[in-house]
Enzyme design. Structure first.
Site, PDB file in Angstrom:
ATOM      1  N   ASN A  99       0.874  -1.171   0.000  1.00 29.10           N
ATOM      2  CA  ASN A  99       0.000   0.000   0.000  1.00 29.10           C
ATOM      3  C   ASN A  99       0.915   1.225   0.000  1.00 29.10           C
ATOM      4  O   ASN A  99       1.486   1.556   1.034  1.00 29.10           O
ATOM      5  CB  ASN A  99      -0.894  -0.027   1.253  1.00 29.10           C
ATOM      6  CG  ASN A  99      -1.767   1.214   1.361  1.00 29.10           C
ATOM      7  OD1 ASN A  99      -1.798   2.053   0.462  1.00 29.10           O
ATOM      8  ND2 ASN A  99      -2.474   1.338   2.472  1.00 29.10           N
ATOM      9  N   TRP A 100       1.050   1.813  -1.161  1.00 26.79           N
ATOM     10  CA  TRP A 100       2.002   2.932  -1.284  1.00 26.79           C
ATOM     11  C   TRP A 100       1.491   4.184  -0.576  1.00 26.79           C
ATOM     12  O   TRP A 100       2.242   5.131  -0.383  1.00 26.79           O
ATOM     13  CB  TRP A 100       2.270   3.235  -2.765  1.00 26.79           C
ATOM     14  CG  TRP A 100       3.002   2.159  -3.503  1.00 26.79           C
ATOM     15  CD1 TRP A 100       3.354   0.920  -3.017  1.00 26.79           C
ATOM     16  CD2 TRP A 100       3.503   2.219  -4.846  1.00 26.79           C
ATOM     17  NE1 TRP A 100       4.022   0.213  -3.983  1.00 26.79           N
ATOM     18  CE2 TRP A 100       4.126   0.985  -5.125  1.00 26.79           C
ATOM     19  CE3 TRP A 100       3.467   3.186  -5.847  1.00 26.79           C
ATOM     20  CZ2 TRP A 100       4.721   0.695  -6.349  1.00 26.79           C
ATOM     21  CZ3 TRP A 100       4.060   2.901  -7.075  1.00 26.79           C
ATOM     22  CH2 TRP A 100       4.687   1.670  -7.320  1.00 26.79           C
ATOM     23  N   GLY A 126       2.663   2.098  10.881  1.00 26.60           N
ATOM     24  CA  GLY A 126       3.657   3.171  10.774  1.00 26.60           C
ATOM     25  C   GLY A 126       4.336   3.517  12.083  1.00 26.60           C
ATOM     26  O   GLY A 126       5.020   4.531  12.179  1.00 26.60           O
ATOM     27  N   SER A 141       3.566  -2.287  10.391  1.00 20.99           N
ATOM     28  CA  SER A 141       5.018  -2.385  10.622  1.00 20.99           C
ATOM     29  C   SER A 141       5.579  -3.760  10.274  1.00 20.99           C
ATOM     30  O   SER A 141       6.488  -4.261  10.939  1.00 20.99           O
ATOM     31  CB  SER A 141       5.357  -1.996  12.068  1.00 20.99           C
ATOM     32  OG  SER A 141       4.993  -0.649  12.299  1.00 20.99           O
ATOM     33  N   GLY A 167       2.887  -1.180   4.286  1.00 21.23           N
ATOM     34  CA  GLY A 167       2.952   0.245   3.999  1.00 21.23           C
ATOM     35  C   GLY A 167       4.389   0.657   3.717  1.00 21.23           C
ATOM     36  O   GLY A 167       4.913   0.472   2.622  1.00 21.23           O
ATOM     37  N   GLY A 168       5.051   1.194   4.729  1.00 20.91           N
ATOM     38  CA  GLY A 168       6.396   1.755   4.574  1.00 20.91           C
ATOM     39  C   GLY A 168       7.364   0.838   3.844  1.00 20.91           C
ATOM     40  O   GLY A 168       8.092   1.285   2.941  1.00 20.91           O
TER      41      GLY A 168
END
Ligand code: 13P
Length: 264
Positions: free
Chosen positions: A9-10, A188, A227, A248-249
């Site tokens: 998920n950018w 995050g 995370s 994500g990240g």
């Protein structure tokens, strides 16, 4: 067998040029990804057309088949005077317009959409129905906030997000749903749910789905998000009810994303 999925998920990251570079870097490493793992890149709307073409340009058909394209949201209305919105039909039209890879997935119900943009379960149900009616598959996110977990309410919160939304679908529709459990306190923050915490709630999600959909719940892929990175993916993915991750990240670096996808 449930599909193993590692979905990136950018979010609202990368310029168009950076996004194209990222997907090309993922494509270069895709031969490392095990045969039974599907990668999905969920890009910003502005990047879909170009990333669709970049995926279609992957030379080896087998490698190309390992990566799918997704969006991060769609409108809860079919079409019309809704300035700034993007419909499910528009998403579904991207691949054929570009002669590229189709948009196959859309993330709906992410806690950032629920929290910052007021998306309720009722709105999400509308979005999901529209997405499914356009032939898209949905990655439906659920998960509790820190206070809810501390108060021992995480099972109730997740059950409500599932029952209010997914229990309104037919079994046929449910075949095109992937569930992602994302505890908000782990998104995050660098803090990950332990493998035991994650497995416990994934098993609970599966048993909740089974109340309505019976044995089909065994076929639903349930992803963990929050995370997740190369260093913790293996222990999470080794759990019985964790079928992959929504990242994500760590999806913004090809090396990390592929590192996660090779962690089964
Ligand atoms: P992080 O992997 O950055 O914690 O984000 C998880 C997430 O929200 C994916 O949808």
């Amino acid at each position: 067998m449930r599909q193993k999925i590692v979905a990136g998920n950018w979010k609202m990251n990368t310029t168009l040029a950076e996004g194209i570079e990222l997907v090309n870097q993922i494509a270069e490493r895709i031969d490392q990804v095990p045969q039974d793992v599907k990668l999905i890149v969920n890009t910003p709307f502005t990047h879909l057309f170009a990333v669709s073409q970049a995926i279609a340009a992957i030379k080896c058909p087998f490698c190309r088949s390992k990566i799918a394209l997704g969006a991060q949201n769609c409108a809860d209305k079919e079409k019309g005077a809704y300035t700034g919105e993007v419909s499910a039909k528009m998403l579904a039209s991207v691949g054929s317009a570009s002669n590229g890879a189709p948009v196959e997935y859309v993330i709906l119900g992410h806690s950032e959409r629920r929290g910052y943009y007021g998306e309720t379960n009722a709105i999400l149900l509308e979005k999901i129905k529209l997405a499914l009616s356009e032939g898209l598959k949905v990655i439906y996110c659920v998960g509790e906030a820190l206070e809810e977990r501390k108060a021992g309410r995480h099972f109730d919160v997740v059950a409500e997000e599932i029952k209010d939304v997914l229990f309104n679908l037919t079994g046929e529709q449910m075949k095109n749903i992937v569930v992602a459990y994302e505890p908000i306190w782990a998104i995050g923050t660098g803090e990950t749910a332990t493998k035991e915490q994650a497995q416990e709630i994934h098993a609970f999600i599966r048993s909740t789905l089974a109340e309505k959909f019976g044995d089909m719940a065994e076929e639903t892929s349930i992803l963990y998000g929050g995370s997740c990175k190369p260093s913790n993916a293996k222990e999470l993915f080794s759990q019985k009810d964790i079928d992959g991750g929504l990242i994500g990240g760590a999806s913004l670096k090809a090396e990390d994303f592929i590192g996660i996808a090779t962690s089964y």
